[in-house]
Design an enzyme around this catalytic site. Sequence first.
Site, PDB file in Angstrom:
ATOM      1  NE  ARG A  96      33.324  37.985  31.827  1.00 58.61           N
ATOM      2  CZ  ARG A  96      32.410  38.883  32.154  1.00 58.61           C
ATOM      3  NH1 ARG A  96      32.771  40.133  32.412  1.00 58.61           N
ATOM      4  NH2 ARG A  96      31.131  38.551  32.251  1.00 58.61           N
ATOM      5  CG  HIS A 121      33.104  39.664  39.773  1.00 58.11           C
ATOM      6  ND1 HIS A 121      33.856  40.709  39.283  1.00 58.11           N
ATOM      7  CD2 HIS A 121      31.818  39.899  39.356  1.00 58.11           C
ATOM      8  CE1 HIS A 121      33.076  41.538  38.605  1.00 58.11           C
ATOM      9  NE2 HIS A 121      31.841  41.073  38.636  1.00 58.11           N
ATOM     10  CG  HIS A 195      29.090  43.904  41.498  1.00 53.12           C
ATOM     11  ND1 HIS A 195      27.836  43.940  40.926  1.00 53.12           N
ATOM     12  CD2 HIS A 195      29.940  43.476  40.535  1.00 53.12           C
ATOM     13  CE1 HIS A 195      27.928  43.531  39.664  1.00 53.12           C
ATOM     14  NE2 HIS A 195      29.198  43.246  39.391  1.00 53.12           N
ATOM     15  CG  ASP A 253      29.468  43.665  31.229  1.00 53.54           C
ATOM     16  OD1 ASP A 253      30.146  44.181  32.142  1.00 53.54           O
ATOM     17  OD2 ASP A 253      29.301  42.439  31.109  1.00 53.54           O
ATOM     18  CD  GLU A 315      31.288  45.950  38.300  1.00 44.92           C
ATOM     19  OE1 GLU A 315      32.170  45.069  38.379  1.00 44.92           O
ATOM     20  OE2 GLU A 315      30.336  45.890  37.499  1.00 44.92           O
TER      21      GLU A 315
END
Length: 348
Positions: A96, A121, A195, A253, A315
């Site tokens: 982000r 993204h 991803h 996350d 990631e």
Amino acid sequence: MEIKRNSQIKTVSVKNFFGLMPDKEEVYSYELFNKNGMSLKIITYGATVTELKVPLKNGQIVDVVLGFDTLEGYLQSFQLEGPPYMGTTVGRFAGRIHNGSFELNGQKILLNKNNNGNSLHGGSVGFSQKIWTVEKVTEGDNPSVTLSYTSPANEENYPGSLAVEVTYTLTEENELLIQYAGKSTEDTVVNLTNHSYFNLEGHSSNVKDQDLIVNADQMLEKSADNIPTGRYLETAGSSFDFLTAKKCPSEIDNTFVVTHKDEAAAVLFSNKNNLKMTVYTDQPGVHIYVGGNCFNKVKGKENADYHPLSGICFETQNFPDAPNHEHFPSAVLKKGDEYTHETVYKFQ
């Protein structure tokens, strides 16, 4: 069946038609094989990993990434409330960017916003939804495929025309090696990643009983809407301390700080399949995310129903919102300089 016997090892790459885009542009798949019976499938839509099949000691083969059988599946997945970016190459900027804005050379850049008032993204239509061009396919030992995409100046309002390449190599040591390169006609920001959702017990299983290690003493603090605050948090003694193996969390996350570039950034292990995946990267962070949910609206490969515990992403990347934090590693790519990034997923 998710797992099947490996009766014959192929060594020659295979190109197949994969589908037609709404504008009738053709999408192709490329499959690579190493001499151990491991195989990798990439499609030109999003430079996406659709299959990664790994041989087990018992002679069986397991597909360790989530994906879709058809192009339509990938297209539909981007219409979901929370697109999974299944196996795609993410850019121009992974993660982000707060309020979709940052300053570069004294100028305020206003990006397209696609996630709660932020840019995520790469924006509304990032690299994950572009058709990439196959530049080169190599066969024999360590087969590879190189794909390229040139993002025009001001695409998603990013400055500069950015030409990028990603090379996927299947090594004879059962590694998936991903190498990125990029050059821009103007100063810009770049942060590329892959991803893929991994599941060492097969793409239609879940990850809750697999062991996770993250070699990080620190992680990024984040706000309620997943934006880094700029603070580093010590992981020791917290629920995010994965220096010793823990079961995969049901929800994560978060971005972990990779401090030892010569060591593994993370490790995933399945007792069921006696299979270990080790992640190495030259990037400053690894963003770990458990998910893959398709909300029963899009079927996964082999008619699988992907759910919130279907897979885990590693990631490898620069920090989210890096352009807005001076003390984060710089994400600026100067005109004429080269962006490079290398990540390895090793299977044993």
